[in-house]
Design an enzyme around this catalytic site. Sequence first.
Site, PDB file in Angstrom:
ATOM      1  CG  HIS A 114      21.816 -25.938 -49.664  1.00 47.96           C
ATOM      2  ND1 HIS A 114      22.395 -25.118 -48.712  1.00 47.96           N
ATOM      3  CD2 HIS A 114      22.766 -26.891 -49.944  1.00 47.96           C
ATOM      4  CE1 HIS A 114      23.625 -25.542 -48.452  1.00 47.96           C
ATOM      5  NE2 HIS A 114      23.874 -26.629 -49.168  1.00 47.96           N
ATOM      6  CG  HIS A 116      24.507 -30.245 -50.041  1.00 47.36           C
ATOM      7  ND1 HIS A 116      25.135 -29.203 -50.689  1.00 47.36           N
ATOM      8  CD2 HIS A 116      24.511 -31.283 -50.907  1.00 47.36           C
ATOM      9  CE1 HIS A 116      25.516 -29.602 -51.899  1.00 47.36           C
ATOM     10  NE2 HIS A 116      25.142 -30.865 -52.059  1.00 47.36           N
ATOM     11  CG  ASP A 118      26.863 -29.781 -45.190  1.00 41.73           C
ATOM     12  OD1 ASP A 118      26.218 -30.188 -46.173  1.00 41.73           O
ATOM     13  OD2 ASP A 118      27.574 -28.755 -45.233  1.00 41.73           O
ATOM     14  CG  HIS A 119      23.605 -26.845 -45.095  1.00 43.44           C
ATOM     15  ND1 HIS A 119      23.950 -25.521 -44.905  1.00 43.44           N
ATOM     16  CD2 HIS A 119      24.655 -27.409 -45.754  1.00 43.44           C
ATOM     17  CE1 HIS A 119      25.155 -25.299 -45.424  1.00 43.44           C
ATOM     18  NE2 HIS A 119      25.602 -26.428 -45.948  1.00 43.44           N
ATOM     19  CG  HIS A 219      25.446 -24.582 -53.125  1.00 40.77           C
ATOM     20  ND1 HIS A 219      26.815 -24.752 -53.061  1.00 40.77           N
ATOM     21  CD2 HIS A 219      24.939 -25.564 -52.321  1.00 40.77           C
ATOM     22  CE1 HIS A 219      27.100 -25.772 -52.257  1.00 40.77           C
ATOM     23  NE2 HIS A 219      25.987 -26.299 -51.816  1.00 40.77           N
ATOM     24  CG  ASP A 242      26.991 -24.632 -48.497  1.00 46.11           C
ATOM     25  OD1 ASP A 242      27.330 -24.014 -47.475  1.00 46.11           O
ATOM     26  OD2 ASP A 242      26.989 -25.879 -48.574  1.00 46.11           O
ATOM     27  CG  HIS A 317      29.917 -24.535 -44.751  1.00 46.14           C
ATOM     28  ND1 HIS A 317      30.748 -25.037 -45.718  1.00 46.14           N
ATOM     29  CD2 HIS A 317      28.801 -25.284 -44.826  1.00 46.14           C
ATOM     30  CE1 HIS A 317      30.144 -26.036 -46.344  1.00 46.14           C
ATOM     31  NE2 HIS A 317      28.962 -26.216 -45.818  1.00 46.14           N
TER      32      HIS A 317
HETATM   33 ZN    ZN Z   1      27.401 -27.224 -46.815  1.00 45.12          ZN
HETATM   34 ZN    ZN Z   2      25.808 -27.318 -49.871  1.00 40.74          ZN
END
Ligand code: ZN
Ligand code: ZN
Length: 368
Positions: A114, A116, A118-119, A219, A242, A317
């Site tokens: 996805h 976000h 942090d990915h 998510h 996530d 994570h």
């Molecule tokens: Zn994340």
């Molecule tokens: Zn996420």
Amino acid sequence: MKRAAILAVLALAGLATTAYGAFQTIPRLQDEVFAMGVRAQLLRASQLPRSNDALLVVLCGTSSPLPLRGTAKSCALVVAGEQLFLVDIGPEASENLALWRIPAPDIQGVFLTHFHSDHIGELGEFNIQGWVQGRRSPLEVFGPEGVSAVVEGFNAAYSFDRAYRHAHHDHGSGLLPLEAARMQARTIPIGPTGASPQGRTSVILERDGVRVTAIETDHRPVVPALSYRFDYLGRSVVITGDTVYHLPLAEAARGADVLISEAQSHRMQDIFAEEADGLGQASLASVLRDTSSYHIDPVEAAQLANEAGVRDLVYTHIAPPIVMPLLRTPWLRGVRDVRPEGVRIGHDGMMITIPADGGTIRYSRLRG
Ligand SMILES: [Zn+2]
Ligand SMILES: [Zn+2]
């Protein structure tokens, strides 16, 4: 005897002082020492074993958005024979890959769970690294609906960079073909599902014995969000991205050897939020409280692993960050009651070897 030992120590200290003094004053010696160091670094082979009889996974980032020194955000490298794939490429992950001498040009595709930050944060950096190191064709980036916009955004942001590097380093030799620097998006055909995901899956790649399956997960409000399952030589691994506890995910992960699941201790996250509130950091506290509604708790992940019947569960994570080994105990509280064995907390550099012959799954560590 004691006197002889003291004399030896004094002699060694004298030698060290002399060598240090020589290094500080003789330029040729400085350059020779530097050249020796460079040679040693250049001769260091990739730490990644290439095996045609195992499915390998290396965790190249295991932290959640909150920072933890020395730990990159979400990233997993899957190695199936000659084929290398990444699942997510969070901030600092490309540095891990470079330090371990993972051959970036050999990584054939990136699968995004996805969007976000942090990915996806280091997608542009990783793409440029692979191109400069010799990738001759565009990097393919697979992801849910929206991946084209993300990839084109990175391509636009790096347009100056690739032009500079091409102008400076190509020398008309075709070393850095511009067309190979632009990533190509591949949208995975699982559409938005609104309020009730139905656990849809889609086989998105079958090549040289590897099958990659995208699994819709939950998510929300991030829709769609995906997990990925890799099957190779009869062994398999599922990487959740996530998610909350989501039974269709257990169904799609059924019988996998390893489930690599994100996890957040909701109880510890709530304590974190209370402390932030107490110190007047209200907006941080509010964001921390929100996260529990779309992440899975370690105990729930253990239940999901049991439901799926996987051999091993590896957490990644990790939230909140486990800043010292002592905190592993409260983070894992209740997990043993649900799943007494086959549970590990992942860390950057963890290599998971799943042998094709059905043998024991092995865990080792890459060092940078
Ligand atoms: Zn994340
Ligand atoms: Zn996420």
